[in-house]
Design an enzyme around this catalytic site. Structure first.
Site, PDB file in Angstrom:
ATOM      1  N   ASP A   1      62.921  56.848  48.694  1.00 23.12           N
ATOM      2  CA  ASP A   1      62.369  57.641  49.762  1.00 23.12           C
ATOM      3  C   ASP A   1      63.536  57.910  50.485  1.00 23.12           C
ATOM      4  OD1 ASP A   1      62.638  55.474  50.854  1.00 23.12           O
ATOM      5  OD2 ASP A   1      61.283  55.587  52.299  1.00 23.12           O
TER       6      ASP A   1
ATOM      7  N   LYS B   1      60.188  46.129  52.211  1.00 24.97           N
ATOM      8  CA  LYS B   1      59.990  46.776  51.396  1.00 24.97           C
ATOM      9  C   LYS B   1      61.014  47.488  50.237  1.00 24.97           C
ATOM     10  CE  LYS B   1      58.001  51.159  53.131  1.00 24.97           C
ATOM     11  NZ  LYS B   1      57.103  51.214  54.163  1.00 24.97           N
TER      12      LYS B   1
ATOM     13  N   ASP C   1      65.282  56.478  53.016  1.00 29.54           N
ATOM     14  CA  ASP C   1      65.779  55.186  53.456  1.00 29.54           C
ATOM     15  C   ASP C   1      65.728  54.129  51.441  1.00 29.54           C
ATOM     16  OD1 ASP C   1      63.374  54.718  54.019  1.00 29.54           O
ATOM     17  OD2 ASP C   1      64.490  53.275  55.712  1.00 29.54           O
TER      18      ASP C   1
ATOM     19  N   SER D   1      62.936  57.032  57.232  1.00 30.75           N
ATOM     20  CA  SER D   1      62.543  57.381  56.381  1.00 30.75           C
ATOM     21  C   SER D   1      62.281  58.596  55.037  1.00 30.75           C
ATOM     22  CB  SER D   1      61.411  56.191  56.174  1.00 30.75           C
ATOM     23  OG  SER D   1      60.784  55.240  55.754  1.00 30.75           O
ATOM     24  N   HIS D   2      60.854  58.717  55.349  1.00 27.98           N
ATOM     25  CA  HIS D   2      60.702  59.359  54.639  1.00 27.98           C
ATOM     26  C   HIS D   2      59.944  61.203  55.481  1.00 27.98           C
ATOM     27  CE1 HIS D   2      56.946  57.883  56.369  1.00 27.98           C
ATOM     28  NE2 HIS D   2      56.786  58.891  56.119  1.00 27.98           N
TER      29      HIS D   2
ATOM     30  N   ASP E   1      63.717  51.812  50.644  1.00 30.02           N
ATOM     31  CA  ASP E   1      62.269  50.948  50.643  1.00 30.02           C
ATOM     32  C   ASP E   1      61.095  52.085  49.707  1.00 30.02           C
ATOM     33  OD1 ASP E   1      61.258  52.841  52.621  1.00 30.02           O
ATOM     34  OD2 ASP E   1      61.464  51.305  54.438  1.00 30.02           O
ATOM     35  N   ARG E   2      60.706  52.850  49.919  1.00 30.96           N
ATOM     36  CA  ARG E   2      59.271  53.299  49.053  1.00 30.96           C
ATOM     37  C   ARG E   2      60.480  53.700  46.971  1.00 30.96           C
ATOM     38  NH1 ARG E   2      56.275  57.000  52.766  1.00 30.96           N
ATOM     39  NH2 ARG E   2      56.153  55.636  54.465  1.00 30.96           N
TER      40      ARG E   2
END
Ligand code: G1P
Ligand code: ZN
Length: 543
Positions: free
Chosen positions: A277, A376, A279, A113-114, A281-282
């Site tokens: 981010d 998300k 991947d 992710s982030h 999703d944010r």
């Protein structure tokens, strides 16, 4: 020719809030990745044999190697078809969409992710189930239990597999389909939003900057904003995914997306700014000189949902994670729909979405989404805002201020203390947990504590119980402090302190959150002894 390799378990393969996340060097240990993947396949045996899986990642360091290993293992484990993103790339929400669209048994997402990437950064694996959402707890528990006993895995012998050309081919008995990871997702977005209206907005001279932070959303954003919506070239910045994200922290917040924030704060800056981010999703949403708090964003999208074609008929309910501010609750109340309060982590929204109890959901941590997928979705949120801006013909700031005047303002901040000594952080939480029963009735910063607890959740659909999801201190007058330890960090412990207070006086609508919340921030420190126990006198990240 299937090889059976003997192995021994690793003790640290318990998936956290979002899958298994570790430094790259941990994943590079012999058998480490293989053990986890085999534990997933063993735990799912009947569900994945003969089935289709979707596979891809955010392009970070080790993505390509991991894809090769997973393809060889999937073929050796009797998977019938794997749909893989070209170059091994796929954003998290696009994997979720692809699983649903193709009726796949599930998907494997390679991402931390982030978290930063590169040889010294982090890597991660997440398994998503047939509804497109993260594996629910009973399954992650099964995978973990299996990982403690594993003594063999199945794999094809090393052979380079071309994942850079869109084509379909056989790997022993398994079909591999290499597809463009953007097309299907972009088509889904076109079905949800009013692309004509947004195209007109850009044609009228509206200026936007989207910061892909050298991560996965670059290719998606270029197609969607610059090609399909006609935004000028250069609208997307940092748009090429790099294995180390350009050395940055691919997390869209005020600290790590500073370049974008600076653009929006400059005198001739764009009208609208957004970032996503690692991947995809944010999301972070910015107006000129204006930051939209993610908790407010969820509430505003909910209040304006009928502006968007996909939600024209209205929404059936909203869910927010517990630490997310109660701004969405006010909207739910006004709409006469339910607002659910879930533990942190997207997986808790899945059941509510599947049961059609909710349409929109979100977290304070820059996560917003809807029933269109089970993750998300960063670009979805940006398109929602664009659709809103096109329909309402107002600035971002005015939309938010109008919302506060109508519903009241849930002034909000999150303070993160990163890289803490794990024992000191646990001791802080334990001591505070002990103290909770004494707090109701006591007065701090002029406010009386009305309740204090350790948040537990009973899933309204399957009855599953989840405990220890954060310490809550609720004050009369609807102020609140929440403390939790992060489940996604990989270095030491991260303490998150969430602070909010409701304001309805018009003069309070203009003031900065850090100023309005100062007494409560002080109280949060005193009640938990943050300075004293951690030796830190200020947080690393303030949102
Ligand atoms: C963080 C966020 C949480 C989010 C998760 C995955 O988890 O706080 O809301 O679901 O990342 O993106 P945490 O590190 O707090 O456990
Ligand atoms: Zn993410």
């Amino acid at each position: 020719m299937i090889q059976t390799i003997s192995t021994r378990p690793f003790s640290d393969q318990r998936p956290g809030t979002s899958g298994l996340r570790k430094p790259v060097s941990v994943f590079q240990q012999p058998h480490y990745l293989e053990n986890f993947i085999q534990s997933v396949f063993d735990s799912l045996a009947d569900e994945v044999k003969g089935a289709t899986l979707v596979l891809g990642g955010d392009g970070r360091y080790y993505n390509r190697e991991a894809i090769q290993i997973i393809l060889r293992m999937a073929a050796a484990n009797g998977i019938s078809r794997v749909v893989v993103g070209q170059g091994g790339l796929f954003s998290t929400p696009a994997v979720s969409a692809a699983i649903r669209e193709r009726g796949a048994a599930g998907g494997i997402i390679l991402s931390a992710s982030h978290n930063p990437g590169g040889p010294d950064g982090d890597f991660g694996i997440k398994y998503n189930i047939h509804n497109g959402g993260p594996a629910p707890e009973p399954l992650t528990e099964r995978i973990y239990e299996r990982s403690k006993k594993i003594d063999r895995y199945f794999i094809l012998p090393p052979t380079p597999i071309d994942i850079d050309t869109q084509r379909t081919f056989q790997l022993e008995t398994m079909t591999v389909e290499v597809i463009d990871p953007v097309t299907g997702y972009a088509a889904l977005m076109q079905r949800l939003f009013d692309f004509d209206r947004i195209r007109e907005l850009f044609a009228s001279g509206f200026r936007m900057r989207f910061d892909a932070m050298h991560a996965i959303t670059g290719p998606y954003a270029k197609v969607i904003f610059e090609k399909l919506l006609g935004a000028p070239a250069g609208t997307v910045i940092n748009g090429t995914p790099l294995p180390d994200f350009g050395g940055g922290h691919p997390d869209p917040n005020l600290t790590y997306a500073a370049e974008l924030v600076k653009m929006l704060n400059s005198p001739d800056g764009p009208d609208f700014g957004a970032a996503s981010d690692g991947d995809g999703d944010r999301n972070m949403i910015l107006g000129r000189n204006f930051f939209v708090n993610p908790s407010d964003s969820l509430a505003i999208l909910a209040a304006n949902a009928t502006c968007v074609p996909a939600y024209r008929e209205g929404i059936v309910g909203i869910a927010r994670s517990m630490p997310t501010s109660r701004a969405a609750d006010r909207v739910a109340q006004a709409l006469g729909v339910q607002c659910y309060e879930t533990p942190t982590g997207w997986k808790f929204f899945g059941n509510l979405l599947d049961a059609e109890r909710i349409t929109l959901c979100g977290e304070e941590s820059f996560g917003t989404g809807s029933n269109h997928v089970r993750e998300k979705d960063g670009l979805w949120a940006v398109l929602f805002w664009l659709n809103l801006l096109a329909v309402r013909a107002q600035s971002v700031e005015n939309i938010v201020r109008d919302h506060w005047h109508r519903y009241g303002r849930d002034v909000y901040t999150r303070h993160d203390y990163e890289g803490l000594d794990s024992e000191a952080a646990s001791a802080l939480m334990d001591a505070l947990r002990q103290k909770l029963p004494e707090l109701p009735g006591t007065k701090h910063a002029g406010m009386v504590v009305s309740a204090a607890d350790d948040f537990a959740y009973v899933d309204p659909i399957d009855g599953g119980r989840t405990e220890h999801q954060g310490l809550r201190i609720l004050f009369a007058d609807e102020a609140r402090i929440v403390y939790r330890l992060s489940g996604t960090g990989t270095k030491g412990a991260t303490l998150r302190v969430y602070i909010e207070q409701r304001e309805t006086a018009p003069e309070k609508m203009e003031t900065d959150a850090q100023i309005l919340l100062r007494p409560l921030i002080e109280t949060a420190d005193i009640l938990a002894g943050i300075r004293e126990r951690t030796g830190r006198d200020h947080p690393d990240v303030i949102t």
